[in-house]
Structures are given as C-alpha cells and as structure tokens.
Design an enzyme around this catalytic site. Structure first.
Site, PDB file in Angstrom:
ATOM      1  CB  ILE A  96     -26.721  17.937  58.639  1.00  0.00           C
ATOM      2  CG1 ILE A  96     -25.791  18.565  57.609  1.00  0.00           C
ATOM      3  CG2 ILE A  96     -28.078  18.653  58.630  1.00  0.00           C
ATOM      4  CD1 ILE A  96     -26.370  18.601  56.194  1.00  0.00           C
ATOM      5  CE1 TYR A  97     -27.040  13.863  64.328  1.00  0.00           C
ATOM      6  CE2 TYR A  97     -24.929  14.995  64.367  1.00  0.00           C
ATOM      7  CZ  TYR A  97     -25.657  13.821  64.332  1.00  0.00           C
ATOM      8  OH  TYR A  97     -25.018  12.620  64.292  1.00  0.00           O
ATOM      9  CB  ILE A  98     -32.644  19.539  62.116  1.00  0.00           C
ATOM     10  CG1 ILE A  98     -31.823  19.650  60.826  1.00  0.00           C
ATOM     11  CG2 ILE A  98     -33.747  20.604  62.194  1.00  0.00           C
ATOM     12  CD1 ILE A  98     -31.031  20.906  60.678  1.00  0.00           C
ATOM     13  N   GLY A 106     -37.246  22.182  55.793  1.00  0.00           N
ATOM     14  CA  GLY A 106     -36.238  22.695  54.868  1.00  0.00           C
ATOM     15  C   GLY A 106     -34.953  23.171  55.528  1.00  0.00           C
ATOM     16  N   GLY A 108     -32.575  21.301  57.070  1.00  0.00           N
ATOM     17  CA  GLY A 108     -31.473  20.439  56.639  1.00  0.00           C
ATOM     18  C   GLY A 108     -31.029  20.776  55.224  1.00  0.00           C
ATOM     19  CG  ASN A 135     -30.788   8.510  60.081  1.00  0.00           C
ATOM     20  OD1 ASN A 135     -31.956   8.731  59.781  1.00  0.00           O
ATOM     21  ND2 ASN A 135     -30.026   9.415  60.670  1.00  0.00           N
ATOM     22  CD  GLU A 136     -35.290   2.143  56.825  1.00  0.00           C
ATOM     23  OE1 GLU A 136     -36.474   2.501  56.617  1.00  0.00           O
ATOM     24  OE2 GLU A 136     -34.967   0.996  57.155  1.00  0.00           O
ATOM     25  CG  ASN A 137     -36.986   9.296  58.285  1.00  0.00           C
ATOM     26  OD1 ASN A 137     -37.658   8.671  57.468  1.00  0.00           O
ATOM     27  ND2 ASN A 137     -37.391   9.520  59.520  1.00  0.00           N
ATOM     28  CE1 TYR A 142     -27.639  14.518  54.354  1.00  0.00           C
ATOM     29  CE2 TYR A 142     -27.601  12.324  55.295  1.00  0.00           C
ATOM     30  CZ  TYR A 142     -27.482  13.691  55.444  1.00  0.00           C
ATOM     31  OH  TYR A 142     -27.222  14.229  56.671  1.00  0.00           O
TER      32      TYR A 142
END
Length: 172
Positions: A96-98, A106, A108, A135-137, A142
């Site tokens: 999933i890349y934005i 919203g 993602g 990748n903490e964000n 998730y």
C-alpha cells in the site's frame, strides 16, 4: 474528495511502474543507501516483473484516484503468489503506497478496506502484511486498523537484510 479505486490491467503497466518507483522512493529513500534503493527498484519494479505479476491470477493491483489523480496503489496476493506460505485462508497485502500529497487523508484506509472486502468475498479467514520494523507510522496505522504483530520475516533492500513485522487481521 472524490475517491475511486480501479483494478489495474496490462495497459496500466507504464503508470504502475511510474507510481511504484515514485512512492517507494518517497517512502524509503531517506533510510536506505542509494545503491540498495536502486537495486531493489530495478528488481521489484522492472517492467517485465510487473507485467508478469499483472498476468498472475493470484495477484492484483489497484490504483486509487483522488479527484481523477492517481494518489497511490494497492497490491494483493493469494495462494502461491504470497511472499510467505500463509495458506489458502489468507490474503496478503504486499503493498500500500500513497503519494506524499495524499498522505493522512484516509487514502490508505480506503485501500486497506478494499483488500479486506476482497478477502471477505473470497472467503479468506485473515489478511496479513509485512511492514518494515522502522516504519513506525505504518505500524501505528495498521494497529489502528485492527492488525496485530504475529511474527517477522527477512526483507532484502539490495544487499541489506532488514526485518519486516508480519501483522495479521482476522476477518471471520
């Protein structure tokens, strides 16, 4: 904000390659060496590689559009296309890349919900994904979406071995 999600086809290959490289670089270029980034991009986003994945019935890509502009994409895998042997009851969210301008709007969540909907339609018991431990964000996102950390696996960025957390969400 007008959100539209469409399945990618072979005709989308040039745009898929472009958006894949662009969003991957936006996400990881500051934490990885240029050499390892280049090696990964040349392998994972090679046009022949993407063409093969688009032709695989167990893999699907989806673009998400915001007001007619491609904001990002989703890649899912089932059966033998999954990057880990998780069984026939599972669906993998591999990517999933934005794009940066669409982060935190919203997008993602929309793509994640699309993957869960597909998993339910295919009578899967759970969805899973791998996320880089640094990748903490993404990990926080998730967790908010109901995923739990269940294991780890190795991910190679060029010649660097990194650890991805495996996170799963039960859906039935």
């Amino acid at each position: 904000m007008n959100v539209k999600i469409t399945k990618c086809t072979q005709k989308d290959l040039p745009l898929l390659q472009e958006i894949s490289i662009e969003t991957f670089q936006q996400t990881f270029k500051d934490q990885n060496s240029p050499e390892n980034m280049k090696a990964y991009i040349e392998s994972a986003f090679d046009s022949n590689q993407l063409e093969t994945e688009l032709a695989n019935a167990s893999t699907a890509f989806f673009f998400v559009y915001i007001n007619q502009e491609v904001a990002g994409y989703l890649k899912i895998n089932t059966d033998e296309a999954q990057s880990e042997k998780m069984g026939k009851d599972s669906l993998e969210i591999e990517r999933i890349y934005i794009q940066d301008p669409f982060q935190k709007h919203g997008v993602g969540r929309s793509l994640l919900n699309k993957a869960v909907t597909i998993a339910k339609e295919r009578n899967k018991s759970f969805v899973w994904l791998g996320v880089w431990e640094k990748n903490e964000n993404a990990i926080s996102f998730y967790k908010r979406m109901g995923f739990i950390h269940t294991s780890e696996h190795a991910f190679y960025m060029g010649d660097e071995k990194q650890t991805d957390l495996i996170m799963t969400k039960t859906i039935k």
